[in-house]
Design a protein around this motif. Structure first.
Motif, mmCIF file in Angstrom:
data_model
loop_
_atom_site.group_PDB
_atom_site.id
_atom_site.type_symbol
_atom_site.label_atom_id
_atom_site.label_comp_id
_atom_site.label_asym_id
_atom_site.label_seq_id
_atom_site.Cartn_x
_atom_site.Cartn_y
_atom_site.Cartn_z
ATOM 1 N N ASP A 176 0.856 -1.183 0.000
ATOM 2 C CA ASP A 176 0.000 0.000 0.000
ATOM 3 C C ASP A 176 0.894 1.235 0.000
ATOM 4 O O ASP A 176 1.692 1.427 0.923
ATOM 5 C CB ASP A 176 -0.908 -0.011 1.237
ATOM 6 N N THR A 177 0.756 2.075 -1.034
ATOM 7 C CA THR A 177 1.664 3.214 -1.179
ATOM 8 C C THR A 177 1.525 4.220 -0.036
ATOM 9 O O THR A 177 2.524 4.754 0.464
ATOM 10 C CB THR A 177 1.449 3.923 -2.526
ATOM 11 N N ASP A 214 -2.656 8.081 -2.477
ATOM 12 C CA ASP A 214 -1.859 9.192 -1.971
ATOM 13 C C ASP A 214 -2.073 9.231 -0.457
ATOM 14 O O ASP A 214 -2.889 8.478 0.085
ATOM 15 C CB ASP A 214 -2.272 10.504 -2.637
ATOM 16 N N SER A 215 -1.337 10.100 0.239
ATOM 17 C CA SER A 215 -1.427 10.168 1.698
ATOM 18 C C SER A 215 -1.787 11.569 2.167
ATOM 19 O O SER A 215 -1.234 12.555 1.690
ATOM 20 C CB SER A 215 -0.085 9.760 2.326
ATOM 21 N N GLN A 227 -5.463 9.597 0.546
ATOM 22 C CA GLN A 227 -5.856 10.810 -0.159
ATOM 23 C C GLN A 227 -6.008 10.491 -1.643
ATOM 24 O O GLN A 227 -5.474 9.489 -2.147
ATOM 25 C CB GLN A 227 -4.819 11.914 0.066
ATOM 26 N N LYS A 228 -6.743 11.352 -2.339
ATOM 27 C CA LYS A 228 -6.912 11.198 -3.783
ATOM 28 C C LYS A 228 -5.557 11.333 -4.481
ATOM 29 O O LYS A 228 -4.655 12.019 -3.996
ATOM 30 C CB LYS A 228 -7.891 12.254 -4.314
ATOM 31 N N ILE A 229 -5.437 10.684 -5.639
ATOM 32 C CA ILE A 229 -4.184 10.685 -6.386
ATOM 33 C C ILE A 229 -3.776 12.109 -6.759
ATOM 34 O O ILE A 229 -4.564 12.861 -7.354
ATOM 35 C CB ILE A 229 -4.317 9.822 -7.659
ATOM 36 N N GLY A 230 -2.553 12.474 -6.383
ATOM 37 C CA GLY A 230 -2.013 13.789 -6.714
ATOM 38 C C GLY A 230 -2.403 14.897 -5.767
ATOM 39 O O GLY A 230 -1.981 16.035 -5.935
ATOM 40 N N GLY A 235 2.076 12.698 -3.995
ATOM 41 C CA GLY A 235 2.048 13.511 -5.215
ATOM 42 C C GLY A 235 1.941 12.698 -6.497
ATOM 43 O O GLY A 235 2.291 11.517 -6.544
ATOM 44 N N LEU A 236 1.459 13.372 -7.539
ATOM 45 C CA LEU A 236 1.197 12.710 -8.812
ATOM 46 C C LEU A 236 2.470 12.187 -9.463
ATOM 47 O O LEU A 236 2.488 11.073 -9.998
ATOM 48 C CB LEU A 236 0.478 13.671 -9.768
#
Length: 277
Positions: A176-177, A214-215, A227-230, A235-236
């Motif tokens: 998990d990133t 994302d975090s 968090q949503k991507i980017g 970060g994107l």
């Protein structure tokens, strides 16, 4: 081809999840095997299963990912909770054989002040209780952010669990990133080094799937807030590097970002646009 999907509701059955994944632009998906905060599982509809298996074959789906409920804790201090975990996982793995050769992911658990060593012993013991020679499902340990007394914050802890599992060929890792970044693995500035470390400790052959998130929190925060991507601290650019990395690019990626379906569709389009064929 980018193997990408998101988390979908299993309430309407496998075939509907497959069609929803295609509609969103994906070729895989993740789903909960049962109520994520409870124990009840929906009855298997064999007609639905057959329709689903035909659908994924016709549409070149990647491996799909089932997620165990959050109520499981294989290393709880409470024996009843540990026994409940074994009971649910045995049932889930039997049900997974209706859709063979896929993944089943779970959070290793929290040792609740018993110590990491005891946690590892309980988790590996649970896996030794539920895994069978004949199962086609690969069970994935998820990398954790390290909040509270979570087990699985480090690659070493995960490898120690795998080392004690008799049927270790039936076990892999879901990275998990958000979790690994929050745990202190710098996938933004040192992705190559993180993967080299993973390979040295566990082996990249054990890396089966990626939760792509994302975090909301900074590096090494041990918070676990997706968090949503980017739109987070990863970060994107870093996310794009992850989906295109030679060691990762052929794996299935599963979005667990705080989105509705239209948000997932937008993220899938964005990632496909930035994937190097």
């Amino acid at each position: 081809m980018l193997n990408i999907g998101c988390h979908l509701s299993a309430s309407k059955g496998f075939a509907n999840m497959g069609r929803e994944a295609i509609k969103l632009g994906g070729n895989t998906f993740q789903f909960f095997t049962r109520n994520p905060r409870g124990s009840k599982a929906k009855d298997i509809d064999e007609k639905d299963v057959q329709e689903f298996l035909k659908l994924i074959q016709e549409n070149n789906f990647a491996t799909i990912l089932a997620h165990a409920p959050y109520t499981l804790n294989a290393c709880s201090a409470d024996e009843n909770t540990r026994n409940f975990t074994i009971e649910v996982m045995k049932d889930d793995l039997a049900r997974m054989e209706y859709i063979p050769n896929n993944f089943y992911n779970f959070h290793p658990g929290s040792h609740v002040k018993q110590g990491v060593e005891m946690g590892i012993e309980y988790i590996s013991g649970m896996l030794n209780s539920v895994l069978t020679e004949n199962q086609t499902t690969t069970v994935l340990l998820e990398t954790m952010a390290g909040k509270g007394t979570e087990v699985g914050r480090t690659f070493e802890e995960l490898q120690e669990i795998i080392k004690r599992v008799k049927l270790s060929n039936k076990v892999g890792i879901c990275l998990d990133t958000c979790h690994v970044y929050d745990a202190g693995y710098d996938i933004v500035s040192n992705l190559d080094n993180v993967l080299e470390q993973f390979d040295k400790v566990i082996g990249l052959n054990k890396l089966c799937a990626i939760h792509l998130n994302d975090s909301m929190n900074p590096f090494e925060s041990h918070k676990d807030r997706h968090q949503k991507i980017g739109e987070g601290s990863i970060g994107l650019d870093a996310i794009i590097n992850i989906i295109n990395h030679p060691a990762l690019r052929k794996l299935p990626f599963f979005l667990e970002t705080p989105n509705e379906l239209d948000g997932y569709a937008k993220e899938i389009r964005l990632l496909k646009e930035n994937y190097l064929e």
